[in-house]
Design a protein around this motif. Structure first.
Motif, mmCIF file in Angstrom:
data_model
loop_
_atom_site.group_PDB
_atom_site.id
_atom_site.type_symbol
_atom_site.label_atom_id
_atom_site.label_comp_id
_atom_site.label_asym_id
_atom_site.label_seq_id
_atom_site.Cartn_x
_atom_site.Cartn_y
_atom_site.Cartn_z
ATOM 1 N N PRO A 78 0.812 -1.225 0.000
ATOM 2 C CA PRO A 78 0.000 0.000 0.000
ATOM 3 C C PRO A 78 0.844 1.274 0.000
ATOM 4 O O PRO A 78 0.381 2.318 -0.429
ATOM 5 N N HIS A 79 2.104 1.174 0.475
ATOM 6 C CA HIS A 79 2.971 2.351 0.568
ATOM 7 C C HIS A 79 4.313 2.011 -0.092
ATOM 8 O O HIS A 79 5.039 1.145 0.398
ATOM 9 N N PHE A 80 4.640 2.689 -1.192
ATOM 10 C CA PHE A 80 5.939 2.483 -1.817
ATOM 11 C C PHE A 80 6.329 3.739 -2.577
ATOM 12 O O PHE A 80 5.486 4.573 -2.917
ATOM 13 N N VAL A 81 7.615 3.860 -2.848
ATOM 14 C CA VAL A 81 8.131 4.969 -3.631
ATOM 15 C C VAL A 81 9.235 4.424 -4.539
ATOM 16 O O VAL A 81 9.979 3.521 -4.148
ATOM 17 N N ILE A 82 9.311 4.954 -5.786
ATOM 18 C CA ILE A 82 10.358 4.579 -6.739
ATOM 19 C C ILE A 82 11.124 5.847 -7.082
ATOM 20 O O ILE A 82 10.511 6.857 -7.486
ATOM 21 N N VAL A 83 12.450 5.825 -6.918
ATOM 22 C CA VAL A 83 13.294 6.977 -7.211
ATOM 23 C C VAL A 83 14.384 6.548 -8.187
ATOM 24 O O VAL A 83 14.767 5.368 -8.252
ATOM 25 N N ASP A 84 14.868 7.518 -8.972
ATOM 26 C CA ASP A 84 15.984 7.211 -9.869
ATOM 27 C C ASP A 84 17.290 7.497 -9.153
ATOM 28 O O ASP A 84 17.311 7.858 -7.961
ATOM 29 N N ASN A 85 18.412 7.352 -9.874
ATOM 30 C CA ASN A 85 19.711 7.501 -9.219
ATOM 31 C C ASN A 85 20.030 8.940 -8.857
ATOM 32 O O ASN A 85 21.031 9.209 -8.207
ATOM 33 N N SER A 86 19.164 9.891 -9.252
ATOM 34 C CA SER A 86 19.316 11.290 -8.836
ATOM 35 C C SER A 86 18.316 11.662 -7.748
ATOM 36 O O SER A 86 18.104 12.845 -7.466
ATOM 37 N N ASN A 87 17.683 10.648 -7.171
ATOM 38 C CA ASN A 87 16.700 10.826 -6.088
ATOM 39 C C ASN A 87 15.449 11.564 -6.543
ATOM 40 O O ASN A 87 14.740 12.155 -5.736
ATOM 41 N N ARG A 88 15.196 11.533 -7.849
ATOM 42 C CA ARG A 88 13.925 12.066 -8.329
ATOM 43 C C ARG A 88 12.847 11.007 -8.116
ATOM 44 O O ARG A 88 13.043 9.832 -8.413
ATOM 45 N N ILE A 89 11.708 11.473 -7.613
ATOM 46 C CA ILE A 89 10.615 10.549 -7.313
ATOM 47 C C ILE A 89 9.874 10.237 -8.606
ATOM 48 O O ILE A 89 9.300 11.122 -9.253
ATOM 49 N N LEU A 90 9.887 8.973 -9.005
ATOM 50 C CA LEU A 90 9.220 8.546 -10.226
ATOM 51 C C LEU A 90 7.796 8.077 -9.946
ATOM 52 O O LEU A 90 6.903 8.280 -10.769
ATOM 53 N N GLN A 91 7.600 7.438 -8.825
ATOM 54 C CA GLN A 91 6.272 6.928 -8.464
ATOM 55 C C GLN A 91 6.137 6.974 -6.941
ATOM 56 O O GLN A 91 7.019 6.501 -6.224
ATOM 57 N N ASN A 92 5.054 7.552 -6.467
ATOM 58 C CA ASN A 92 4.835 7.667 -5.020
ATOM 59 C C ASN A 92 3.413 7.226 -4.702
ATOM 60 O O ASN A 92 2.448 7.780 -5.227
ATOM 61 N N ASN A 96 19.457 -2.595 -14.092
ATOM 62 C CA ASN A 96 19.358 -2.104 -15.460
ATOM 63 C C ASN A 96 18.766 -0.694 -15.526
ATOM 64 O O ASN A 96 19.286 0.175 -16.214
ATOM 65 N N ALA A 97 17.673 -0.472 -14.775
ATOM 66 C CA ALA A 97 17.035 0.849 -14.828
ATOM 67 C C ALA A 97 17.720 1.837 -13.891
ATOM 68 O O ALA A 97 17.504 3.045 -14.019
ATOM 69 N N HIS A 98 18.552 1.343 -12.959
ATOM 70 C CA HIS A 98 19.181 2.193 -11.934
ATOM 71 C C HIS A 98 18.114 2.939 -11.116
ATOM 72 O O HIS A 98 18.287 4.109 -10.768
ATOM 73 N N TRP A 99 17.007 2.241 -10.859
ATOM 74 C CA TRP A 99 15.943 2.744 -10.015
ATOM 75 C C TRP A 99 15.939 1.975 -8.703
ATOM 76 O O TRP A 99 16.389 0.824 -8.634
ATOM 77 N N LYS A 100 15.402 2.614 -7.688
ATOM 78 C CA LYS A 100 15.302 1.944 -6.385
ATOM 79 C C LYS A 100 13.833 1.939 -5.957
ATOM 80 O O LYS A 100 13.169 2.967 -5.940
ATOM 81 N N LEU A 101 13.348 0.751 -5.585
ATOM 82 C CA LEU A 101 12.004 0.572 -5.037
ATOM 83 C C LEU A 101 12.118 0.467 -3.513
ATOM 84 O O LEU A 101 12.827 -0.400 -2.995
ATOM 85 N N VAL A 102 11.430 1.366 -2.805
ATOM 86 C CA VAL A 102 11.405 1.350 -1.335
ATOM 87 C C VAL A 102 9.958 1.149 -0.905
ATOM 88 O O VAL A 102 9.080 1.922 -1.321
ATOM 89 N N VAL A 103 9.725 0.111 -0.113
ATOM 90 C CA VAL A 103 8.363 -0.182 0.350
ATOM 91 C C VAL A 103 8.312 -0.003 1.865
ATOM 92 O O VAL A 103 9.308 -0.202 2.569
ATOM 93 N N TYR A 104 7.148 0.394 2.319
ATOM 94 C CA TYR A 104 6.901 0.580 3.760
ATOM 95 C C TYR A 104 5.598 -0.122 4.116
ATOM 96 O O TYR A 104 4.586 0.004 3.418
ATOM 97 N N THR A 105 5.622 -0.876 5.208
ATOM 98 C CA THR A 105 4.429 -1.585 5.690
ATOM 99 C C THR A 105 4.301 -1.342 7.187
ATOM 100 O O THR A 105 5.244 -1.612 7.937
ATOM 101 N N SER A 106 3.171 -0.801 7.598
ATOM 102 C CA SER A 106 2.949 -0.582 9.034
ATOM 103 C C SER A 106 2.722 -1.926 9.726
ATOM 104 O O SER A 106 2.377 -2.927 9.096
ATOM 105 N N PHE A 107 2.916 -1.921 11.034
ATOM 106 C CA PHE A 107 2.721 -3.156 11.787
ATOM 107 C C PHE A 107 1.264 -3.622 11.720
ATOM 108 O O PHE A 107 0.994 -4.825 11.684
ATOM 109 N N PHE A 108 0.357 -2.665 11.675
ATOM 110 C CA PHE A 108 -1.041 -3.058 11.567
ATOM 111 C C PHE A 108 -1.305 -3.761 10.243
ATOM 112 O O PHE A 108 -2.025 -4.772 10.196
#
Length: 582
Positions: A202-216, A257-269
Motif C-alpha cells: 500500500p505504501h511504496f516509492v520509486i526513485v531514480d539515481n538522482s533521487n527524483r521521485i518517479l512513483q509515489n 538495469n534501470a538504476h531505479w530503487k524501489l522502497v516499500v513501507y508496511t505498518s505493523f497493523f
C-alpha cells in the motif's frame, strides 16, 4: 486443622488457593501467552519473507523489461541500412527514408511512441514524431543531464507526462563525434508492473539515481528516506537495505538495469491485518478453554464460595428486631464460624435492646430538660408581674396576663406529643408572651409582623422563637447601657418567608437595640456544640442560656437541615436568622 471432637477439616484458604493456582498457572502461563507470542513471531517473519519475494520478483521484471529495451536500442544503433541512409547525403529522399526506416524498426518493439537520432550535425526522428516534439526532447533537462554526466544509457520517467518512458543511449557516428538515441515508450507495461506492486504494498516509492521521485503511492517518509540514502554512514543508493522502527517495516530493492530503487513501507497493523481473523480464532479458543475449565471447577468453587455467600447475606440482613439463626454443614471453618455467630448474635441482640431502651429514655429526658430551661425563668418573672398587678388592684390586667400564661403553659405541656409544631402555633405563643411583656416593662417597643401566608403550616421545633424575642427585649432594650441609643423608635421585626418551591423557611428576628457582643455569641456557639452541654442544666439554671439552648436543639432535631446565624445590625441592633429545610 483439628476440631474439638478430633475431626480434620480442610482449610478454606487451602481449597481456594489450590484451585486458583492450578487454574491461573496452567491456562494463562502455559497456554495463552506463549502461544500468542510464537504465533505472532512466526507469521511476522513469514509475511516479511513473502513481501521480500514479491518485491524481488517485481525488480526482476523491471530488469527484464529494461533488457528488452536495451536489445531494441542496440538493434537500432547496429542497423546497417539505417546508417547507410544517414551517410547518403546526396540523396534528396534521405530524410523521408530515414524516418520510414525508424518506423520499420519501431515495429520490432511494442509500445514505441517515437525514436529520435541526434548526430553532431543533424537530428532525425520517426514518422509519428514532429520536429517540435523531437526538439523538446533534445532540449529537456533530463537529456542535458544525460549529456553532462556522460551516461552511456539511462531511463527517465517524467512526473509531468507519466504516460511516456524515455530511454537514452550514446553511440559513435564518427570517431570524433558521438551521437544520441532517444526512444519514447508508452508506459502501459510499466504501469501494469506498478499496479502489481501497489496491490501488494500500500505504501511504496520509486526513485531514480538522482533521487527524483518517479512513483509515489502514499509513502509518508520520503524526505527522511532520501536523507538516509544520501547521508554518510547510512544507506548507499546501490545497496539493498531493510530496517524497522516505530512506524513499521522498511525495505529497498535496486534495479541494476534501470538504476531505479524501489522502497516499500508496511505498518505493523498492515503486517498483522491478514492474520487478525486467525488471532481472533486463537483468542476465542483460549476463552473456550477458560469456559471449559470454569465448568469443570464449578462444583469445587461452589463448594467453597456458596457457604461464604450464604453467611455474608445472613450477616448483612441480620436485624435485632427479627432475630434468626443460620445452620451450615460445610465441615470446615465456615460451619464453626456460623455457630459462633449464632451465639454472638443472640447476646448482641439482648444487649442492643437494653441499650436502645436506655438511650431512648436518656434522650427523651435530656431533650425535656432542654425545653424546661426556658420555662422556670420565664414563669418566675411572670408571677412577679402578676403580684405587682395584684398590689395595684389591676384585676383586668391580671386576667389578661394569667390567660396568656395559661396559653403558654398549655403549649408547653404538649411536648410529650411531638417536638415539632406549626409556625402559626409558635407565633401564637410569641404573641401571648408579648402580651405579658407589655405589663412587665413600661417601655414601648413596636412589634412588626411580616409573615407569608404559605409559612403558617411549616413545621418547626417548639420553643425556638420565644427565647429569641425575649433576648431582643431583655438584652437589646432593657440593659442599663441601652438608654443612650439614638432617638430611633425601638422595634422588633419578626418575618417568615418561604421559598417558591415551599422547601425552605427563613425566619428573621431583627431589633434596633444595643446589639450583642459577637465574642459572647461565638462562645455560646462553642458551648452548644459540646457533647456534655445538656448535663450542665442544673448549674446553668437561672442564667441566660437561650441562644445556646436553641442552637443545640436545632442541631439535635434537624442536623444538616437547619442553619442559625446571628449578625449585628447597622447602626445598632441584632439580626437573628433561622433557615429550615424540608
Amino acid at each position: 486443622m483439628m476440631t474439638e471432637n478430633g475431626n480434620t477439616r480442610n482449610s478454606i484458604y487451602d481449597k481456594f488457593y489450590n484451585s486458583a493456582y492450578r487454574l491461573c498457572i496452567s491456562i494463562i502461563l502455559f497456554t495463552s501467552i506463549p502461544l500468542i507470542i510464537l504465533f505472532s513471531v512466526f507469521y511476522f517473519k513469514n509475511d516479511i519473507s513473502q513481501k521480500n519475494t514479491i518485491a524481488t520478483q517485481a525488480i526482476q521484471q523491471l530488469d527484464s523489461y529494461c533488457s528488452t529495451v536495451f536489445s531494441f536500442a542496440t538493434a537500432i544503433t547496429d542497423d546497417q541500412e539505417l546508417f547507410r541512409l544517414i551517410n547518403d547525403i546526396q540523396n534528396p529522399l534521405r530524410n523521408s527514408r530515414i524516418e520510414n526506416r525508424l518506423m520499420e524498426l519501431s515495429g520490432h518493439f511494442s509500445n514505441v511512441h517515437g525514436i529520435v537520432l541526434s548526430t553532431a550535425n543533424e537530428t532525425f526522428h520517426s514518422v509519428f514524431l514532429s520536429d517540435e516534439e523531437s526538439m523538446l526532447m533534445l532540449s529537456s533537462d533530463w537529456f542535458n543531464e544525460f549529456q553532462k554526466k556522460q551516461y552511456t544509457k539511462s531511463f527517465h520517467l517524467s512526473s509531468e507526462d507519466p504516460s511516456h518512458l524515455y530511454y537514452m543511449s550514446s553511440f559513435a557516428t564518427t570517431p570524433s563525434a558521438p551521437g544520441y538515441l532517444i526512444i519514447s515508450i508508452n508506459t502501459a507495461d510499466l504501469n501494469r508492473l506498478f499496479q502489481a506492486i501497489c496491490s501488494t504494498f500500500p505504501h511504496f516509492v520509486i526513485v531514480d539515481n538522482s533521487n527524483r521521485i518517479l512513483q509515489n503511492n502514499q509513502f509518508l517518509f520520503i524526505d527522511d528516506l532520501l536523507q538516509k540514502i544520501n547521508g554518510e554512514n547510512e544507506f548507499q543508493f546501490f545497496n539493498n537495505f531493510s530496517f524497522m522502527n516505530i512506524h513499521g517495516y522498511f525495505s529497498s530493492y535496486y534495479s541494476m538495469n534501470a538504476h531505479w530503487k524501489l522502497v516499500v513501507y508496511t505498518s505493523f497493523f498492515e503486517l498483522f491485518r491478514p492474520y487478525i481473523p486467525i488471532i481472533l480464532v486463537l483468542i476465542f479458543a483460549i476463552l473456550l478453554v477458560f469456559k471449559m475449565v470454569k465448568a469443570i471447577l464449578k462444583p469445587t468453587v461452589n463448594d467453597i464460595v456458596s457457604p461464604i455467600v450464604e453467611l455474608t447475606q445472613f450477616v448483612n440482613s441480620f436485624s435485632y428486631e427479627t432475630p434468626q439463626t443460620i445452620t451450615l454443614r460445610t465441615g470446615d471453618e465456615i460451619e464453626e464460624l456460623s455457630q459462633v455467630f449464632n451465639k454472638m448474635s443472640s447476646r448482641i441482640q439482648t444487649q442492643i435492646k437494653e441499650l436502645l431502651i436506655q438511650e431512648k429514655k436518656s434522650h427523651k429526658l435530656q431533650y425535656g430538660l432542654y425545653i424546661s430551661q426556658v420555662n422556670p425563668h420565664f414563669i418566675y418573672n411572670t408571677m412577679n408581674t402578676i403580684n405587682y398587678l395584684a398590689r395595684k388592684s389591676r384585676c383586668d390586667d391580671i386576667i389578661v396576663v394569667n390567660t396568656a400564661l395559661i396559653q403558654i403553659m398549655r403549649d408547653s405541656l404538649r411536648i410529650s406529643d411531638s417536638v415539632m409544631d406549626s409556625l402559626e402555633k409558635e407565633l401564637d405563643v410569641c404573641r401571648q408572651y408579648l402580651k405579658i411583656q407589655e405589663y412587665r416593662y413600661p417601655e414601648h417597643i413596636e412589634i412588626i409582623w411580616d409573615i407569608d401566608d404559605n409559612a403558617a403550616s411549616f413545621q418547626i421545633p417548639k420553643h425556638i422563637l420565644q427565647p429569641i424575642i425575649e433576648n431582643s427585649i431583655v438584652h437589646g432594650f432593657l440593659e442599663e447601657d441601652s438608654f443612650h441609643i439614638d432617638d430611633e423608635e425601638a422595634f422588633i421585626c419578626i418575618s417568615a418567608k418561604t421559598s417558591e418551591d415551599l422547601t425552605q423557611l427563613t425566619i428573621q428576628i431583627e431589633d434596633n437595640g444595643i446589639g450583642i457582643d459577637m465574642d459572647k455569641y461565638n462562645q455560646i456557639c462553642q458551648e452548644a456544640s459540646r457533647e456534655d452541654y445538656g448535663f450542665e442544666i442544673d448549674q446553668n439554671r437561672g442564667i441566660h442560656i437561650g441562644l445556646a439552648n436553641i442552637k443545640y436543639r436545632l442541631n439535635y432535631l434537624l442536623e444538616e437541615k437547619q442553619e442559625l446565624t446571628l449578625s449585628p445590625r447597622s447602626p445598632h441592633g441584632t439580626i437573628v436568622k433561622i433557615k429550615l429545610y424540608h
